[in-house]
Design an enzyme around this catalytic site. Structure first.
Site, mmCIF file in Angstrom:
data_model
loop_
_atom_site.group_PDB
_atom_site.id
_atom_site.type_symbol
_atom_site.label_atom_id
_atom_site.label_comp_id
_atom_site.label_asym_id
_atom_site.label_seq_id
_atom_site.Cartn_x
_atom_site.Cartn_y
_atom_site.Cartn_z
ATOM 1 N N SER A 33 15.835 -19.164 -51.083
ATOM 2 C CA SER A 33 14.529 -19.226 -50.413
ATOM 3 C C SER A 33 14.535 -20.007 -49.112
ATOM 4 O O SER A 33 13.594 -19.920 -48.331
ATOM 5 C CB SER A 33 13.497 -19.841 -51.349
ATOM 6 O OG SER A 33 13.139 -18.917 -52.338
ATOM 7 N N LYS A 66 13.717 -18.022 -46.050
ATOM 8 C CA LYS A 66 12.388 -17.452 -45.789
ATOM 9 C C LYS A 66 11.706 -17.960 -44.510
ATOM 10 O O LYS A 66 11.208 -17.137 -43.718
ATOM 11 C CB LYS A 66 11.484 -17.692 -46.999
ATOM 12 C CG LYS A 66 11.959 -17.019 -48.288
ATOM 13 C CD LYS A 66 11.154 -17.477 -49.489
ATOM 14 C CE LYS A 66 11.539 -16.749 -50.761
ATOM 15 N NZ LYS A 66 10.865 -17.293 -51.976
ATOM 16 N N TYR A 87 16.042 -8.421 -48.206
ATOM 17 C CA TYR A 87 15.597 -9.689 -48.805
ATOM 18 C C TYR A 87 16.683 -10.267 -49.701
ATOM 19 O O TYR A 87 17.010 -11.458 -49.617
ATOM 20 C CB TYR A 87 14.303 -9.468 -49.603
ATOM 21 C CG TYR A 87 13.893 -10.677 -50.400
ATOM 22 C CD1 TYR A 87 14.098 -10.716 -51.782
ATOM 23 C CD2 TYR A 87 13.359 -11.801 -49.782
ATOM 24 C CE1 TYR A 87 13.762 -11.832 -52.519
ATOM 25 C CE2 TYR A 87 13.030 -12.930 -50.510
ATOM 26 C CZ TYR A 87 13.236 -12.943 -51.871
ATOM 27 O OH TYR A 87 12.924 -14.063 -52.603
ATOM 28 N N TYR A 142 6.692 -25.185 -52.672
ATOM 29 C CA TYR A 142 5.911 -24.505 -53.708
ATOM 30 C C TYR A 142 4.845 -25.401 -54.324
ATOM 31 O O TYR A 142 4.175 -26.150 -53.632
ATOM 32 C CB TYR A 142 6.838 -23.968 -54.788
ATOM 33 C CG TYR A 142 7.889 -23.065 -54.231
ATOM 34 C CD1 TYR A 142 9.233 -23.365 -54.320
ATOM 35 C CD2 TYR A 142 7.529 -21.903 -53.565
ATOM 36 C CE1 TYR A 142 10.197 -22.537 -53.781
ATOM 37 C CE2 TYR A 142 8.480 -21.067 -53.016
ATOM 38 C CZ TYR A 142 9.812 -21.390 -53.133
ATOM 39 O OH TYR A 142 10.761 -20.584 -52.594
ATOM 40 N N VAL A 157 16.640 -21.882 -54.774
ATOM 41 C CA VAL A 157 16.899 -21.912 -56.222
ATOM 42 C C VAL A 157 18.364 -22.194 -56.536
ATOM 43 O O VAL A 157 18.715 -22.455 -57.691
ATOM 44 C CB VAL A 157 16.425 -20.583 -56.833
ATOM 45 C CG1 VAL A 157 17.445 -19.484 -56.632
ATOM 46 C CG2 VAL A 157 15.999 -20.722 -58.250
HETATM 47 O O1 DON Z 1 13.833 -13.969 -55.047
HETATM 48 C C1 DON Z 1 14.243 -14.894 -55.739
HETATM 49 O O2 DON Z 1 13.738 -15.190 -56.809
HETATM 50 C C2 DON Z 1 15.391 -15.720 -55.194
HETATM 51 N N1 DON Z 1 16.259 -14.924 -54.396
HETATM 52 C C3 DON Z 1 14.888 -16.856 -54.317
HETATM 53 C C4 DON Z 1 14.006 -17.803 -55.054
HETATM 54 C C5 DON Z 1 14.155 -19.242 -54.619
HETATM 55 O O3 DON Z 1 15.066 -19.650 -53.974
HETATM 56 C C6 DON Z 1 13.089 -20.148 -55.118
HETATM 57 N N2 DON Z 1 13.298 -21.483 -54.688
HETATM 58 N N3 DON Z 1 13.165 -22.515 -55.246
#
Ligand code: DON
Length: 341
Positions: A82, A85, A207, A259, A277
């Site tokens: 993330s 983003k 994405y 978040y 994540v």
């Molecule tokens: O789309 C997803 O769920 C993961 N590629 C990215 C989510 C993420 O990094 C959330 N961060 N804490």
């Protein structure tokens, strides 16, 4: 180079290194202390991420004039997730301008989890570009005749930030693509409301690839330092984003980057930041520094446990909070200036 020349160079490097030695010692001491934290869990909803080493841990700080202090596993590679983003949001702003982008994604913190399937009831827009829904809508705004043109444009943008070519980790990409059903559901819901164009699989590929970009902790600090340096990479001097959009990216990181911990983060740390994540956190001290942390174990809100602790302590110890007005202790800037002999 003459022997004298080499000697002079060595003396200069030693002098510069000794100038930041105290802060390096501080980071070493913090690293040792937070290394012992055992809380947190490794993300496994993307199976490939479950292979992460919970003891991996690094802290990197890069100044806008290219000084670097880092400790721990700062060269260890992991996926950007993330943290990609806000930078893709910046690219979408450059390509379409603010009003068009805000027609597709809002800039409101949700207080919801990063993968929540909620859209704004009135406008059907995702709430912000840092939750998965908003990020997918933002990736959809990356232009190009076809997938390869779009991914080339995105990779070129990240290379400007990192000052090097970046590569996608295919095993993480494939792992996320094979299990990304929730993101697929979010994407089709947004297609239904006209928030994205009818090329869902192509946009999801984009994405998933931005999330699977391979980086290290040093790279995260360079990402942050480039935003801190008004969009210019501190090492290459190359412009990674138009200066007029730097505040947009920093604003969304400040309000939505962590978040449903964003409120407490703004209160306790007070810096624009973004977590991923796979255990990365990038934080920005505008005009001064980029801070990168890497440590895979996550708290219940999906943020790196050791990463949050390190950022809280750095902010308190060096008065980094954006609204700091009464800090008595040392400043981080003073830790970096070369000592006059
Ligand atoms: O789309 C997803 O769920 C993961 N590629 C990215 C989510 C993420 O990094 C959330 N961060 N804490």
């Amino acid at each position: 180079m003459t022997t004298d020349g080499t000697k002079h160079l060595d003396a200069l490097v030693t002098k510069l290194k000794s100038a930041v030695a105290p802060f390096r010692d501080t980071l070493h001491e913090m690293h040792a202390r937070y290394q012992d934290i055992r809380e947190g869990v490794i993300a496994n909803y993307i199976p490939e991420l479950a292979k992460a080493d919970p003891s991996a841990f690094a802290i990197s700080v890069v100044s806008v004039d290219g000084q670097v202090v880092e400790v721990g596993d700062h060269q260890q590679l992991f996926s950007l997730q993330s943290i990609s983003k806000p930078f893709v949001f910046g690219l979408a702003l450059e390509e379409h301008g603010r009003e068009h982008v805000l027609g597709k994604v809002s800039v409101e913190p949700t207080g919801e989890a990063f993968n929540s399937i909620v859209l704004d009831e009135k406008t059907n827009r995702p709430f912000n570009p840092l939750v998965n829904a908003g990020a997918i809508a933002t990736s959809d705004l990356v232009e190009g005749q076809d997938f390869s043109e779009r991914i080339t444009r995105m990779l070129a943008m990240f290379a400007r930030y990192f000052g090097r070519t970046v590569y996608v980790d295919n095993s993480i990409f494939m792992s996320e693509r094979a299990t990304g059903h929730r993101n697929r559901a979010i994407a089709h819901l947004m297609l239904n409301f006209g928030m994205i164009r009818d090329r869902v699989e192509e946009t999801l590929e984009l994405y998933f690839q931005q999330c699977a970009l391979l980086v290290n902790c040093h790279d995260l600090a360079v990402l942050g330092a480039t935003l801190a340096n008004r969009g210019l990479n501190p090492f290459t001097g190359q412009r990674a984003i138009k200066a007029e959009y730097v505040k947009d990216v920093l604003s969304i990181m400040a309000s939505c980057g962590m978040y449903n911990y964003a409120g407490e983060w703004a209160f306790r740390v007070g810096l624009p930041a973004k977590s991923g994540v796979s255990g990365g956190i990038v934080a920005v001290v505008p005009g001064q520094f980029g801070i990168g942390i890497f440590s895979p174990p996550l708290d219940a809100k999906g943020n790196s446990v050791r990463g949050v602790q390190v950022c809280r302590e750095l902010s308190e110890r060096f008065g980094l909070h954006a609204f700091e007005a009464g800090h008595q202790g040392p400043s981080l800037a003073d830790q970096f200036r070369p000592r006059r002999s």
